[in-house]
Design a protein around this motif. Structure first.
Motif: not given
Length: 213
Positions: A10-17, A29-33, A36-38
């Motif tokens: 859920x955090x990965x999706x929220x970061x992407x949003x 990008x996968x790397x940037x998401x 930012x998700x740590x």
């Protein structure tokens, strides 16, 4: 998937949003998401086998937000109908008024969420469905289209012979074109207006017939 895994997913999706809202589709990008998700840059692969699968999950949040706004617009029309004593022909209660409200929601959402709106209608994501997970975006987006079809079917004295599905498809294409050209600034320049509402009303007149008093 345990609770910890669900939380990270859920955090990965929220970061992407959040990322698409702030910086646009090109930033997803996968790397940037992951950064930012740590988490490590390989961590998203545990939950999303492909980059498209993660983008699809992010875009589903966009459709959920649009659906929520659309439902509120229809509910507001239903409330107005109740206030008017349930008169089926009342201007505030009629299907045309609800279609106008939905059109405003669509154009407003596109203007306020340009990155997400672009992501939501990427063909590769609309086709994407990950085995064992939620349905693909096509199943997420079609209920919104059915709302429009059902309302068009209830509009009295529609011109032409097109089915509600055909008219809904044509009207949707028109609305999407308005949204996209408005985002580019082309329509403002061509029409000499900073208000998209007259364009929306013209589209409704074209497909539903002129509004009757």
């Amino acid at each position: 998937m345990d609770e910890r895994d669900e939380g990270l997913r859920a955090r990965l999706v929220a970061v992407g949003v959040d990322l698409v809202a702030r910086e646009g589709v090109q930033a997803l990008s996968l790397r940037e998401i992951a950064r930012r998700a740590g988490v490590s840059h390989g961590a998203p692969r545990r939950y999303f086998p492909t980059h498209a699968a993660l983008l699809s999950a992010i875009a589903r949040q966009g459709f959920a937000g649009l659906a929520q706004e659309a439902a509120a617009a229809v509910a507001a029309g239903d409330a107005a109908a109740g206030t008017d004593g349930g008169a089926a022909d009342g201007a505030a209660a009629g299907p045309r008024a609800r279609i106008l409200a939905l059109g405003r929601v669509y154009l407003g959402y596109a203007a306020a969420n340009r990155g997400m709106f672009e992501l939501m209608f990427r063909h590769d994501l609309l086709e994407n469905a990950v085995a064992g997970e939620a349905p693909g975006l096509r199943e997420t987006s079609l209920p919104l289209f059915r709302v429009l079809v059902d309302l068009i079917a209830r509009v009295p004295n529609r011109p032409g012979t097109g089915s509600p599905e055909t008219v809904a498809g044509a009207l949707w294409a028109n609305l999407h074109g308005i949204a996209q050209l408005w985002a580019w600034g082309s329509l403002q320049l061509a029409s000499g207006t900073d208000d998209a509402d007259p364009l929306l009303r013209a589209a409704l007149d074209a497909y539903l017939g002129p509004e009757r008093p």
